[in-house]
Design an enzyme around this catalytic site. Structure first.
Site, PDB file in Angstrom:
ATOM      1  N   ASN A  93     -53.008  11.411 -22.218  1.00  0.00           N
ATOM      2  CA  ASN A  93     -51.636  10.957 -21.949  1.00  0.00           C
ATOM      3  C   ASN A  93     -51.479   9.435 -22.013  1.00  0.00           C
ATOM      4  OD1 ASN A  93     -48.882  11.056 -20.443  1.00  0.00           O
ATOM      5  ND2 ASN A  93     -50.185   9.858 -19.069  1.00  0.00           N
ATOM      6  N   TYR A 159     -47.068   2.105 -32.777  1.00  0.00           N
ATOM      7  CA  TYR A 159     -47.027   3.166 -31.758  1.00  0.00           C
ATOM      8  C   TYR A 159     -46.754   4.522 -32.426  1.00  0.00           C
ATOM      9  CZ  TYR A 159     -45.010   5.973 -27.940  1.00  0.00           C
ATOM     10  OH  TYR A 159     -44.713   6.973 -27.057  1.00  0.00           O
ATOM     11  N   ALA A 161     -47.182   5.421 -35.493  1.00  0.00           N
ATOM     12  CA  ALA A 161     -48.293   5.852 -36.347  1.00  0.00           C
ATOM     13  C   ALA A 161     -49.415   6.455 -35.504  1.00  0.00           C
ATOM     14  CB  ALA A 161     -48.817   4.668 -37.159  1.00  0.00           C
ATOM     15  N   LYS A 163     -49.022   8.019 -32.701  1.00  0.00           N
ATOM     16  CA  LYS A 163     -48.570   9.326 -32.210  1.00  0.00           C
ATOM     17  C   LYS A 163     -48.582  10.368 -33.336  1.00  0.00           C
ATOM     18  CE  LYS A 163     -47.949   8.265 -27.907  1.00  0.00           C
ATOM     19  NZ  LYS A 163     -48.796   8.883 -26.886  1.00  0.00           N
TER      20      LYS A 163
HETATM   21  N1  LIG Z   1     -41.345   7.763 -21.385  1.00  0.00           N
HETATM   22  C1  LIG Z   1     -40.936   8.158 -22.565  1.00  0.00           C
HETATM   23  O1  LIG Z   1     -39.733   8.096 -22.889  1.00  0.00           O
HETATM   24  C2  LIG Z   1     -41.921   8.696 -23.559  1.00  0.00           C
HETATM   25  C3  LIG Z   1     -41.422   9.167 -24.785  1.00  0.00           C
HETATM   26  C4  LIG Z   1     -42.277   9.679 -25.709  1.00  0.00           C
HETATM   27  C5  LIG Z   1     -43.632   9.743 -25.435  1.00  0.00           C
HETATM   28  N2  LIG Z   1     -44.105   9.279 -24.253  1.00  0.00           N
HETATM   29  C6  LIG Z   1     -45.553   9.359 -24.027  1.00  0.00           C
HETATM   30  O2  LIG Z   1     -45.820   9.898 -22.750  1.00  0.00           O
HETATM   31  C7  LIG Z   1     -47.045   9.350 -22.236  1.00  0.00           C
HETATM   32  C8  LIG Z   1     -46.812   8.758 -20.870  1.00  0.00           C
HETATM   33  O3  LIG Z   1     -45.832   7.747 -20.973  1.00  0.00           O
HETATM   34  P1  LIG Z   1     -45.038   7.180 -19.728  1.00  0.00           P
HETATM   35  O4  LIG Z   1     -43.627   7.041 -20.144  1.00  0.00           O
HETATM   36  O5  LIG Z   1     -45.383   7.943 -18.505  1.00  0.00           O
HETATM   37  O6  LIG Z   1     -45.606   5.689 -19.689  1.00  0.00           O
HETATM   38  P2  LIG Z   1     -46.455   4.891 -18.610  1.00  0.00           P
HETATM   39  O7  LIG Z   1     -45.938   5.191 -17.254  1.00  0.00           O
HETATM   40  O8  LIG Z   1     -46.492   3.488 -19.076  1.00  0.00           O
HETATM   41  O9  LIG Z   1     -47.879   5.556 -18.738  1.00  0.00           O
HETATM   42  C9  LIG Z   1     -48.901   5.097 -19.552  1.00  0.00           C
HETATM   43  C10 LIG Z   1     -50.168   5.113 -18.731  1.00  0.00           C
HETATM   44  O10 LIG Z   1     -51.258   4.763 -19.581  1.00  0.00           O
HETATM   45  C11 LIG Z   1     -52.139   3.952 -18.839  1.00  0.00           C
HETATM   46  N3  LIG Z   1     -52.887   3.104 -19.740  1.00  0.00           N
HETATM   47  C12 LIG Z   1     -52.401   2.218 -20.652  1.00  0.00           C
HETATM   48  N4  LIG Z   1     -53.409   1.575 -21.252  1.00  0.00           N
HETATM   49  C13 LIG Z   1     -54.559   2.068 -20.718  1.00  0.00           C
HETATM   50  C14 LIG Z   1     -55.933   1.794 -20.919  1.00  0.00           C
HETATM   51  N5  LIG Z   1     -56.354   0.876 -21.802  1.00  0.00           N
HETATM   52  N6  LIG Z   1     -56.837   2.464 -20.188  1.00  0.00           N
HETATM   53  C15 LIG Z   1     -56.444   3.393 -19.291  1.00  0.00           C
HETATM   54  N7  LIG Z   1     -55.159   3.709 -19.062  1.00  0.00           N
HETATM   55  C16 LIG Z   1     -54.233   3.044 -19.767  1.00  0.00           C
HETATM   56  C17 LIG Z   1     -51.243   3.126 -17.918  1.00  0.00           C
HETATM   57  O11 LIG Z   1     -51.923   2.755 -16.726  1.00  0.00           O
HETATM   58  P3  LIG Z   1     -52.564   1.286 -16.506  1.00  0.00           P
HETATM   59  O12 LIG Z   1     -51.564   0.305 -17.011  1.00  0.00           O
HETATM   60  O13 LIG Z   1     -52.821   1.222 -15.045  1.00  0.00           O
HETATM   61  O14 LIG Z   1     -53.828   1.286 -17.300  1.00  0.00           O
HETATM   62  C18 LIG Z   1     -50.146   4.118 -17.580  1.00  0.00           C
HETATM   63  O15 LIG Z   1     -50.414   4.806 -16.375  1.00  0.00           O
HETATM   64  C19 LIG Z   1     -47.503   8.321 -23.277  1.00  0.00           C
HETATM   65  O16 LIG Z   1     -48.435   8.924 -24.138  1.00  0.00           O
HETATM   66  C20 LIG Z   1     -46.237   7.996 -24.025  1.00  0.00           C
HETATM   67  O17 LIG Z   1     -46.491   7.528 -25.329  1.00  0.00           O
HETATM   68  C21 LIG Z   1     -43.276   8.752 -23.302  1.00  0.00           C
END
Ligand SMILES: NC(=O)c1ccc[n+]([C@@H]2O[C@H](COP(=O)([O-])OP(=O)(O)OC[C@H]3O[C@@H](n4cnc5c(N)ncnc54)[C@H](OP(=O)(O)O)[C@@H]3O)[C@@H](O)[C@H]2O)c1
Length: 258
Positions: A93, A159, A161, A163
């Site tokens: 995730n 991003y 690409a 996904k």
């Molecule tokens: N929200 C949306 O609208 C949306 C839409 C489409 C897809 N998504 C996908 O859903 C998933 C979750 O997104 P979200 O919206 O919940 O975003 P988020 O809250 O920013 O979650 C991303 C998580 O990834 C962790 N992370 C980032 N870099 C990291 C690293 N190098 N090592 C370990 N952990 C890392 C972050 O924690 P730390 O910063 O503490 O490391 C954070 O908890 C993602 O794959 C995102 O692409 C979200």
């Protein structure tokens, strides 16, 4: 006697779940949803404080670690083995977003997006294979409805690409790993209010304006919640969903069909 996938009587039906990026947003809601179901969960992320906030349940364990650390795959698998007892479900995730056009991205940002969103799930899944095979487990890859199929995502090309690449891995791993008893599925969220834009560096007002501008374009007429996505992730990972393999489910209020 053949064991039906919904028959939990002959084995411990509590599963061991690893959620990367489990400290915030969709990952946090997912960790809590698995724990509420009775599963044991290990969440991984860089920020210890958000992991600790998420771990408000005795069955949620934390591992503060960057997925960009070359030791991460091995450390995560070893910790899951020691703390949970194995890995039945791996939720890839964690991701790093990048709301900039290609000419405005610096090299480090590009490398971190590819490293976190694509290379890390590849290396972690590979390292987790012995545990997943022993458990006849499930991998859930979190993509993005914005990057499904042939869709373009201006302002987020790298991003998108990563996904699209993850979706490709979901399909191919389903074929490669199916014979080893491992299922691989994808979940492609649409617009979910997790504060991700703010964490990616946007001012709060800009993020709020972005969501408000997108809302009328979503056929469902609203932005989704992390809990709605978590329900789909736990459901796709459940034994009852055992015939779903290689599928990528869009949960986006209909945005991707517009
Ligand atoms: N929200 C949306 O609208 C949306 C839409 C489409 C897809 N998504 C996908 O859903 C998933 C979750 O997104 P979200 O919206 O919940 O975003 P988020 O809250 O920013 O979650 C991303 C998580 O990834 C962790 N992370 C980032 N870099 C990291 C690293 N190098 N090592 C370990 N952990 C890392 C972050 O924690 P730390 O910063 O503490 O490391 C954070 O908890 C993602 O794959 C995102 O692409 C979200």
């Amino acid at each position: 006697m053949t064991q039906h996938p919904t028959d939990h009587t002959t084995r411990d039906s509590r599963r061991n779940v690893v959620v990367t990026g489990g400290g915030t947003g969709i990952g946090r809601a997912t960790a809590r949803a698995f724990a509420a179901r009775g599963d044991r969960v290990l969440i991984v992320g860089r920020s210890k404080s958000t992991l600790d906030e998420t771990a408000d349940h005795p069955d949620i364990h934390t591992l503060p670690l960057s997925l960009l650390d070359p030791r991460a795959p091995q450390l995560i698998v070893e910790t899951a083995r020691r703390t949970l007892g194995g890995i039945d479900v791996l939720v890839n995730n964690a991701a790093r977003s990048g709301f900039r056009e290609i000419g405005e991205l610096d090299e480090q940002d590009i490398r971190e997006q590819v490293g976190t969103n694509l290379l890390a799930p590849i290396l972690l899944t590979r390292s987790a294979l012995p545990e997943l095979e022993a458990a006849r487990g499930v991998v859930v890859n979190i993509g993005s409805a914005g990057a499904l199929g042939v869709r373009a995502m201006p302002g987020s090309s790298v991003y998108a690409a990563t996904k699209a690449g993850l979706d490709s891995l979901t399909r191919t791993w389903a074929m490669e790993l199916g014979p080893r008893g491992i299922r691989v599925v994808g979940l492609a969220p649409g617009l979910i209010d997790t504060g991700v834009g703010v964490r990616a560096g946007m001012p709060q007002e800009t993020y709020d304006a972005f969501l408000a501008g997108m809302r009328p374009k979503v056929p469902a007429g609203r932005i989704g919640t992390p809990e709605e996505i978590a329900w789909w992730i736990t459901t796709l990972a459940s034994p009852e969903a055992g015939y779903a393999n290689g599928a990528i489910i869009a949960v986006d209020g209909g945005l991707s069909v517009t």
